[in-house]
Design a protein around this motif. Sequence first.
Motif, PDB file in Angstrom:
ATOM      1  N   THR A  86       0.898  -1.171   0.093  1.00 16.49           N
ATOM      2  CA  THR A  86      -0.007  -0.012  -0.129  1.00 16.49           C
ATOM      3  C   THR A  86       0.978   1.113   0.023  1.00 16.49           C
ATOM      4  OG1 THR A  86       0.013   0.220   2.317  1.00 16.49           O
ATOM      5  CG2 THR A  86      -1.449  -1.467   1.581  1.00 16.49           C
ATOM      6  N   ARG A 163       0.366  -0.880  -4.886  1.00 14.96           N
ATOM      7  CA  ARG A 163      -0.250  -1.399  -6.147  1.00 14.96           C
ATOM      8  C   ARG A 163      -1.157  -0.382  -6.509  1.00 14.96           C
ATOM      9  NH1 ARG A 163       4.045  -4.429  -6.654  1.00 14.96           N
ATOM     10  NH2 ARG A 163       3.847  -6.197  -7.738  1.00 14.96           N
ATOM     11  N   LYS A 165      -4.920   0.454  -7.779  1.00 14.78           N
ATOM     12  CA  LYS A 165      -6.076   0.152  -7.674  1.00 14.78           C
ATOM     13  C   LYS A 165      -7.005   0.772  -8.699  1.00 14.78           C
ATOM     14  CE  LYS A 165      -6.788  -1.849  -3.005  1.00 14.78           C
ATOM     15  NZ  LYS A 165      -7.592  -1.910  -1.831  1.00 14.78           N
ATOM     16  N   SER A 166      -7.867   0.194  -9.341  1.00 17.19           N
ATOM     17  CA  SER A 166      -8.703   0.713 -10.404  1.00 17.19           C
ATOM     18  C   SER A 166      -9.908   1.023  -9.601  1.00 17.19           C
ATOM     19  CB  SER A 166      -9.239  -0.348 -11.146  1.00 17.19           C
ATOM     20  OG  SER A 166     -10.095   0.151 -12.297  1.00 17.19           O
ATOM     21  N   GLU A 200     -12.572  -6.235   1.917  1.00 17.93           N
ATOM     22  CA  GLU A 200     -11.885  -5.316   1.108  1.00 17.93           C
ATOM     23  C   GLU A 200     -12.866  -4.566   0.233  1.00 17.93           C
ATOM     24  OE1 GLU A 200      -8.314  -6.399  -1.173  1.00 17.93           O
ATOM     25  OE2 GLU A 200      -8.606  -8.517  -0.131  1.00 17.93           O
ATOM     26  N   GLU A 203     -12.258   0.621  -4.275  1.00 17.49           N
ATOM     27  CA  GLU A 203     -11.669   1.948  -4.273  1.00 17.49           C
ATOM     28  C   GLU A 203     -12.720   2.997  -4.712  1.00 17.49           C
ATOM     29  OE1 GLU A 203      -8.118   4.364  -4.059  1.00 17.49           O
ATOM     30  OE2 GLU A 203      -8.575   2.332  -3.521  1.00 17.49           O
ATOM     31  N   GLU A 349     -12.499  -7.207  -9.358  1.00 18.57           N
ATOM     32  CA  GLU A 349     -12.012  -6.407  -8.416  1.00 18.57           C
ATOM     33  C   GLU A 349     -13.238  -5.985  -7.462  1.00 18.57           C
ATOM     34  OE1 GLU A 349      -9.838  -3.366  -6.229  1.00 18.57           O
ATOM     35  OE2 GLU A 349      -9.220  -4.905  -7.596  1.00 18.57           O
ATOM     36  N   ASN A 539      -2.761  -9.604  -7.435  1.00 16.46           N
ATOM     37  CA  ASN A 539      -3.297  -8.634  -8.164  1.00 16.46           C
ATOM     38  C   ASN A 539      -3.804  -9.137  -9.649  1.00 16.46           C
ATOM     39  OD1 ASN A 539      -3.118  -5.776  -6.543  1.00 16.46           O
ATOM     40  ND2 ASN A 539      -1.284  -7.131  -6.307  1.00 16.46           N
TER      41      ASN A 539
END
Length: 689
Positions: A86, A163, A165-166, A200, A203, A349, A539
């Motif tokens: 992160t 990483r 995130k979309s 999770e 985003e 995702e 991922n």
Amino acid sequence: MKYIKFAALAALAPKMVFVASLSLQSAEVHSNEPCLEPLSTPELGQQNELIEPDPCDPGGGGGGGGGPYGPPSTPASITYPAYTNTDSIKVSWAASYGDGYPVSYELYESKNNGGWVNVYTGSFPSRVLNNKTEGKYRYRVLAKNSIFSSSYRYGNYSLINPRQKSNLYLKYPTTMSTLDSQNYQFRTVNSAAKTGLKREYPEGQSSSMNTPEGRFYLGNGFDVVRGSLKETCLDVNHPDFVITQTPASQASTFNISYVNDNRHLAQLLDVSSSAQIGFSSHDIDLGLSGEQERYVNSVSDETYVRYVVKIKNRRESWNLSTPVDAIHPLLVNNVLSPNDDEAKADFRERCGDNYLSGANIGSALYLVFKFSAKAYSYQERENKKAELSLAIGDVFQASGAADSSSSLTETLNRLNVEVRGEQIGGPPGVAAAIALNGSNVVDKYNQFVQDSNSSNWAAVDYSTNNYQRPTVYNAYAHNQIFADYTGNQGPLAQMRRWLDISVQHRERCDLYGGYNKNPPSQCHTSIGEISTAMDSCLNTREWGQCVHPHQYNTGSPTTTAQGTYLLGWLSTNVKKLNEDINTEDWDHHVYRTYLNVDDKTCLKNSQCFLNPYRGSGPGIGKGFHVFNYYYDNPRGGSRSYSTYAGYCARTQVHLDTADGFWGDTTADWEYSVTVEGLCPETEDFLVIP
């Protein structure tokens, strides 16, 4: 002259300052000159300089007289993860002792071996640092009072490898917001249960739409590789979307098992393959799932004997039925697209690999009994293992009840057994109380069994179903629509291999600490390397780089040279501690003279060390045994026994014979020494086939 003596006394005993200053003031030692501002203040570099007490400065703490006369203690430790994927990192340090005076801290950061930059000044002993970019970071901290600074406490390197995130809410704003609204309405009218699974959040999702942490709903998506919950992506408003609740078909199970190794431990603790994190990496910082936590808390090196007692009460069974086209139409129409890798990644995702289709609700308690066998020979270890097994079996019955037993308490105390409890559901706090006080295990176990009820049930088992192709895409194969995690060379299989390597890594490196030794620096370095390798499996968009450990070479960012074959590097540099024993026989004989004996019995090389838990006689707690066969020393000195260079036992004496025709003209010492220790040796890491 009295003033100078007082200053020295204050420096040595600050708590005496207030009383002493009163006595001096009553003797009118101080002048009546007005208090003036000093022309200069001490430089920070003068950390060890002591100053005379200033009657104009009460100091701001610690009893009211004279101010601090020395620096606060240096923080005893500084900790942060060796790796994170992160863009944030939490740095914590031990509080400093200020002898009653206020203490603040200064935290400094160095990136890629550059200069030190102050990133925090304040009174709290921790800080979360955000918006970090890719690189190798190091942190140091010092403590300050109003005048002085302590020395720095330095930490190891941390690899930060964020990483991307979309943000699906920017890409599909109407679809995502509509789904969130429908899911929110669904949750208000349907039952939920507690869960140990980590959730999770996508985003960009509004916090008002988040499911309460620690809760799940049937239909929630599930990321198989990460072992975490995702959002609900099914058509929850369809009339064929039905949840049924029935009594559990298998009411309860109970078993007592000896732990063969850490792989077996994971099975006994019901830990999924995706949750077997074997070292403290970025997952610690992000928050462990319940199953990860109970596994990580019980992972240990091979010198420990462990038993698991497990009781699982199932009270309700929840099951989900879905329509033929179960996926919400908005996702089918706007996200899914055949043979489109970006579409596959976007769907995964938000929705994961499959969805929760069933769960058993009730409670479960896991008790891990373990003791260190470092002080025992193999046969002694087997005997102690049998003792513990018998004591546990006498108390815990297959019916789920537990009888009070003084013999269990006596066995736990004698073997110095640590008992750790982990629970799913049930009366809150039972497992934590057991972990704090293992002697209460029987009472707390019975409390857990008796006080588990519908108000504290949780999900103890899960079942999942794969997403089915929408009928509009029946002409396509499953892996043309969804990201495929399956297969012996797929991301889940590769992740299992890397996680198993991480467990072996922890077994090797933690063992050093068990013998009060600092692990080699390669232990710290390699955590980041293993985590970097796993990132590609975590991922979706990087699955092309998620490869078998036999095929993985280090890349960038990296803490070893780029292009290094990581598995070979690990086997060579993260050595395994293996037991080593050496016995040597010594026979010294002198006639009418003297001899200074200085024998050294050693392990195989200087990298080895004596086992501080072994030994007998003069070598007890030092790792060696001395067996004397014959000793005759008329005029000599006393024998001495000690360790030498950390991996040798040293035996010394002055042998001396008597003078004269009638005296004892010989001196002898015939004996043997056995040393026991551990040696770091190159040994290949094993890879799951």
